[in-house]
Design a protein around this motif. Structure first.
Motif, PDB file in Angstrom:
ATOM      1  N   GLN A  35       0.785  -1.222   0.000  1.00  0.00           N
ATOM      2  CA  GLN A  35       0.000   0.000   0.000  1.00  0.00           C
ATOM      3  C   GLN A  35       0.826   1.286   0.000  1.00  0.00           C
ATOM      4  OE1 GLN A  35      -3.362  -0.344  -0.468  1.00  0.00           O
ATOM      5  NE2 GLN A  35      -3.141   1.824  -1.004  1.00  0.00           N
ATOM      6  N   PRO A  36       1.912   1.407   0.784  1.00  0.00           N
ATOM      7  CA  PRO A  36       2.671   2.670   0.759  1.00  0.00           C
ATOM      8  C   PRO A  36       3.160   3.047  -0.634  1.00  0.00           C
ATOM      9  CG  PRO A  36       3.323   1.349   2.640  1.00  0.00           C
ATOM     10  CD  PRO A  36       2.452   0.468   1.793  1.00  0.00           C
ATOM     11  N   LEU A  37       3.516   2.057  -1.438  1.00  0.00           N
ATOM     12  CA  LEU A  37       3.983   2.337  -2.796  1.00  0.00           C
ATOM     13  C   LEU A  37       2.816   2.585  -3.744  1.00  0.00           C
ATOM     14  CD1 LEU A  37       6.789  -0.380  -2.963  1.00  0.00           C
ATOM     15  CD2 LEU A  37       6.917   1.973  -2.102  1.00  0.00           C
ATOM     16  N   ARG A  38       1.731   1.862  -3.530  1.00  0.00           N
ATOM     17  CA  ARG A  38       0.538   2.091  -4.338  1.00  0.00           C
ATOM     18  C   ARG A  38      -0.017   3.492  -4.105  1.00  0.00           C
ATOM     19  NH1 ARG A  38      -1.068   0.781  -8.232  1.00  0.00           N
ATOM     20  NH2 ARG A  38      -3.216   0.167  -7.854  1.00  0.00           N
ATOM     21  N   ASP A  39       0.121   3.989  -2.868  1.00  0.00           N
ATOM     22  CA  ASP A  39      -0.375   5.332  -2.559  1.00  0.00           C
ATOM     23  C   ASP A  39       0.367   6.407  -3.352  1.00  0.00           C
ATOM     24  OD1 ASP A  39      -2.248   4.363  -0.801  1.00  0.00           O
ATOM     25  OD2 ASP A  39      -1.054   4.723   0.998  1.00  0.00           O
ATOM     26  N   LEU A  40       1.567   6.093  -3.825  1.00  0.00           N
ATOM     27  CA  LEU A  40       2.326   7.031  -4.656  1.00  0.00           C
ATOM     28  C   LEU A  40       1.978   6.890  -6.135  1.00  0.00           C
ATOM     29  CD1 LEU A  40       5.920   6.865  -3.086  1.00  0.00           C
ATOM     30  CD2 LEU A  40       4.117   8.543  -2.661  1.00  0.00           C
ATOM     31  N   GLY A  41       1.080   5.973  -6.449  1.00  0.00           N
ATOM     32  CA  GLY A  41       0.692   5.780  -7.840  1.00  0.00           C
ATOM     33  C   GLY A  41       1.601   4.863  -8.626  1.00  0.00           C
ATOM     34  N   TRP A  42       2.413   4.058  -7.934  1.00  0.00           N
ATOM     35  CA  TRP A  42       3.301   3.149  -8.639  1.00  0.00           C
ATOM     36  C   TRP A  42       2.491   2.098  -9.396  1.00  0.00           C
ATOM     37  CZ3 TRP A  42       8.410   1.801  -5.659  1.00  0.00           C
ATOM     38  CH2 TRP A  42       9.024   2.990  -5.245  1.00  0.00           C
ATOM     39  N   ALA A  43       3.000   1.698 -10.543  1.00  0.00           N
ATOM     40  CA  ALA A  43       2.308   0.727 -11.392  1.00  0.00           C
ATOM     41  C   ALA A  43       2.301  -0.652 -10.744  1.00  0.00           C
ATOM     42  CB  ALA A  43       2.982   0.664 -12.754  1.00  0.00           C
ATOM     43  N   LEU A  44       1.187  -1.341 -10.895  1.00  0.00           N
ATOM     44  CA  LEU A  44       1.038  -2.683 -10.328  1.00  0.00           C
ATOM     45  C   LEU A  44       0.649  -3.646 -11.441  1.00  0.00           C
ATOM     46  CD1 LEU A  44      -0.621  -3.713  -7.016  1.00  0.00           C
ATOM     47  CD2 LEU A  44      -1.419  -4.769  -9.134  1.00  0.00           C
ATOM     48  N   HIS A  45       1.320  -4.804 -11.459  1.00  0.00           N
ATOM     49  CA  HIS A  45       1.041  -5.824 -12.465  1.00  0.00           C
ATOM     50  C   HIS A  45       0.996  -7.188 -11.788  1.00  0.00           C
ATOM     51  CE1 HIS A  45       1.901  -2.830 -15.582  1.00  0.00           C
ATOM     52  NE2 HIS A  45       2.984  -2.522 -14.887  1.00  0.00           N
ATOM     53  N   HIS A  46       0.284  -8.123 -12.418  1.00  0.00           N
ATOM     54  CA  HIS A  46       0.206  -9.502 -11.938  1.00  0.00           C
ATOM     55  C   HIS A  46       0.617 -10.437 -13.065  1.00  0.00           C
ATOM     56  CE1 HIS A  46      -2.118  -8.181  -8.399  1.00  0.00           C
ATOM     57  NE2 HIS A  46      -2.785  -7.415  -9.236  1.00  0.00           N
ATOM     58  N   ASP A  47       1.189 -11.579 -12.674  1.00  0.00           N
ATOM     59  CA  ASP A  47       1.425 -12.599 -13.684  1.00  0.00           C
ATOM     60  C   ASP A  47       0.351 -13.681 -13.583  1.00  0.00           C
ATOM     61  OD1 ASP A  47       2.098 -14.292 -11.579  1.00  0.00           O
ATOM     62  OD2 ASP A  47       4.260 -14.128 -11.911  1.00  0.00           O
ATOM     63  N   ASP A  48       0.443 -14.680 -14.428  1.00  0.00           N
ATOM     64  CA  ASP A  48      -0.590 -15.712 -14.489  1.00  0.00           C
ATOM     65  C   ASP A  48      -0.596 -16.607 -13.256  1.00  0.00           C
ATOM     66  OD1 ASP A  48      -1.319 -14.754 -16.948  1.00  0.00           O
ATOM     67  OD2 ASP A  48      -0.115 -16.207 -18.070  1.00  0.00           O
ATOM     68  N   ASN A  69       1.557 -13.813  -8.781  1.00  0.00           N
ATOM     69  CA  ASN A  69       2.577 -12.938  -8.224  1.00  0.00           C
ATOM     70  C   ASN A  69       2.267 -11.487  -8.583  1.00  0.00           C
ATOM     71  OD1 ASN A  69       4.266 -15.101  -7.190  1.00  0.00           O
ATOM     72  ND2 ASN A  69       4.824 -15.509  -9.328  1.00  0.00           N
ATOM     73  N   THR A  70       2.725 -10.565  -7.749  1.00  0.00           N
ATOM     74  CA  THR A  70       2.447  -9.139  -7.936  1.00  0.00           C
ATOM     75  C   THR A  70       3.756  -8.376  -8.080  1.00  0.00           C
ATOM     76  OG1 THR A  70       0.431  -9.304  -6.598  1.00  0.00           O
ATOM     77  CG2 THR A  70       1.363  -7.106  -6.900  1.00  0.00           C
ATOM     78  N   TYR A  71       3.763  -7.422  -8.996  1.00  0.00           N
ATOM     79  CA  TYR A  71       4.956  -6.623  -9.250  1.00  0.00           C
ATOM     80  C   TYR A  71       4.586  -5.143  -9.210  1.00  0.00           C
ATOM     81  CZ  TYR A  71       6.389 -11.169 -11.024  1.00  0.00           C
ATOM     82  OH  TYR A  71       6.646 -12.506 -11.139  1.00  0.00           O
ATOM     83  N   VAL A  72       5.407  -4.360  -8.529  1.00  0.00           N
ATOM     84  CA  VAL A  72       5.184  -2.920  -8.416  1.00  0.00           C
ATOM     85  C   VAL A  72       6.469  -2.221  -8.842  1.00  0.00           C
ATOM     86  CG1 VAL A  72       4.628  -1.023  -6.858  1.00  0.00           C
ATOM     87  CG2 VAL A  72       3.556  -3.255  -6.519  1.00  0.00           C
ATOM     88  N   SER A  73       6.338  -1.167  -9.637  1.00  0.00           N
ATOM     89  CA  SER A  73       7.523  -0.444 -10.086  1.00  0.00           C
ATOM     90  C   SER A  73       7.296   1.055  -9.973  1.00  0.00           C
ATOM     91  CB  SER A  73       7.877  -0.808 -11.537  1.00  0.00           C
ATOM     92  OG  SER A  73       6.797  -0.519 -12.400  1.00  0.00           O
ATOM     93  N   THR A 113       7.161   1.602   3.755  1.00  0.00           N
ATOM     94  CA  THR A 113       6.718   2.955   4.121  1.00  0.00           C
ATOM     95  C   THR A 113       7.888   3.919   4.090  1.00  0.00           C
ATOM     96  OG1 THR A 113       4.918   2.097   5.500  1.00  0.00           O
ATOM     97  CG2 THR A 113       5.652   4.345   5.938  1.00  0.00           C
ATOM     98  N   ALA A 114       9.032   3.492   4.660  1.00  0.00           N
ATOM     99  CA  ALA A 114      10.234   4.333   4.631  1.00  0.00           C
ATOM    100  C   ALA A 114      10.734   4.513   3.206  1.00  0.00           C
ATOM    101  CB  ALA A 114      11.321   3.713   5.506  1.00  0.00           C
ATOM    102  N   LEU A 115      10.610   3.476   2.389  1.00  0.00           N
ATOM    103  CA  LEU A 115      11.033   3.576   0.992  1.00  0.00           C
ATOM    104  C   LEU A 115      10.167   4.578   0.242  1.00  0.00           C
ATOM    105  CD1 LEU A 115      12.729   2.593  -1.377  1.00  0.00           C
ATOM    106  CD2 LEU A 115      11.134   0.677  -1.646  1.00  0.00           C
ATOM    107  N   ALA A 116       8.866   4.556   0.482  1.00  0.00           N
ATOM    108  CA  ALA A 116       7.971   5.514  -0.170  1.00  0.00           C
ATOM    109  C   ALA A 116       8.322   6.942   0.230  1.00  0.00           C
ATOM    110  CB  ALA A 116       6.516   5.202   0.197  1.00  0.00           C
ATOM    111  N   GLN A 117       8.615   7.138   1.502  1.00  0.00           N
ATOM    112  CA  GLN A 117       8.997   8.473   1.962  1.00  0.00           C
ATOM    113  C   GLN A 117      10.309   8.911   1.322  1.00  0.00           C
ATOM    114  OE1 GLN A 117       9.027   7.805   6.208  1.00  0.00           O
ATOM    115  NE2 GLN A 117       6.813   8.106   6.413  1.00  0.00           N
TER     116      GLN A 117
END
Length: 283
Positions: free
Chosen positions: A32-45, A48-52, A104-108
């Motif tokens: 969630q902390p990274l998603r709150d910054l609008g980072w892209a989220l993808h899933h594979d088949d 698994n979840t990937y955020v960049s 959370t610290a990474l997002a900050q």
């Protein structure tokens, strides 16, 4: 307290200390902390979840269907197509609160720019030690290695002053920082690793979360053997209904008894007039 084997799997417990709590069944808090910054989220088949990050210089993988027990893998890159600068890994039993503290610290840090999240200070290990020593962890120095041990001896942090080979670290063979918990020294129940160039402030956020004395909440179904055998567990009682809740429940039962008497069918609605039926179709 040791919970009953036949207990409700949704019974909640307060668990302390945190390093014995184990993981939760979901990754949302860490993402969630990274998603709150609008980072892209993808899933594979596989699920698994990937955020960049928008600049693609930080990538996170939440890998319940990965090749090993490295559930969380976070990497930072010198540029979008460059080499890995630092990497962090949390296995599938690491308490979720520790992962969330790191992300959370990474997002900050990301909002502060590359000097914070990519090239942050890495030569201040004492900064990460302090929350643990303040919480009563024993600090031992053996040659070129620092080791901090929890009061119950069921969690440890190891830091090596001589940096390992960078490629060996990135490949996952050896990391400068090694956090772990459980009864085994070589094969812990949970672990987290951080390579040499991981900004110390991110590791400090993690050790601060570990040292926090506030109990965390777990369902009975999430309690591992480590947690059941060694942690302090306090059951959370379900909320007591208020007088208003009781009156509402009584009123609901009264309405049901009035409108749904046994052996009687619910009354059919009166047929609509042609004008009303046309109006309903128009809406």
């Amino acid at each position: 307290m040791y919970p009953s084997v036949r207990e409700d799997p949704f019974q909640e417990y307060l668990v302390s200390p945190r390093h014995l709590a184990g993981s939760t069944a979901i990754g949302d808090p860490g993402l969630q902390p990274l998603r709150d910054l609008g980072w892209a989220l993808h899933h594979d088949d596989l699920g698994n979840t990937y955020v960049s990050a928008p600049d693609h210089r930080i990538r996170l993988g939440y890998l319940p269907e990965g090749d090993d027990d490295g559930l969380w893998r976070i990497s930072a890159y010198d540029d979008a197509f460059g080499s890995v600068r630092w990497a962090a890994t949390f296995n599938d039993r690491t308490p979720t609160e520790f992962v969330t503290a790191f992300t959370t610290a990474l997002a900050q840090a990301y909002t502060q720019g590359p000097d914070a999240y990519l090239h942050g200070a890495t030569n201040k290990p004492v900064q990460a030690f302090t929350p643990l020593t303040a919480a009563g962890w024993q600090h031992d120095r053996r040659g070129w290695t620092d080791e901090l041990t929890a009061p119950d001896s069921l969690a440890r942090l190891t830091y090596e002053h001589l940096a390992p080979d960078h490629q060996s670290e990135i490949a996952g063979h050896h990391s400068r920082w090694w956090l772990r918990g459980g009864t085994g020294r070589r094969f812990p129940d949970w672990y987290a690793t951080f390579t040499t160039h991981t900004p110390t402030q991110l590791i400090t956020a993690t050790t601060t979360a570990i040292a926090d004395p506030t109990p965390v909440t777990r369902y009975a179904s999430e309690l591992s053997l480590l947690t059941r055998n060694h942690a302090q567990l306090a059951p959370i009682a379900p909320p007591i209904p208020t007088p208003l809740d009781v009156r509402r429940a009584q009123a609901a039962r009264a309405r049901t008894a009035t409108t749904q008497r046994p052996g009687t069918a619910a009354p059919s609605p009166a047929p609509l007039s042609p004008t009303a039926a046309a109006g309903r179709r128009a809406r």
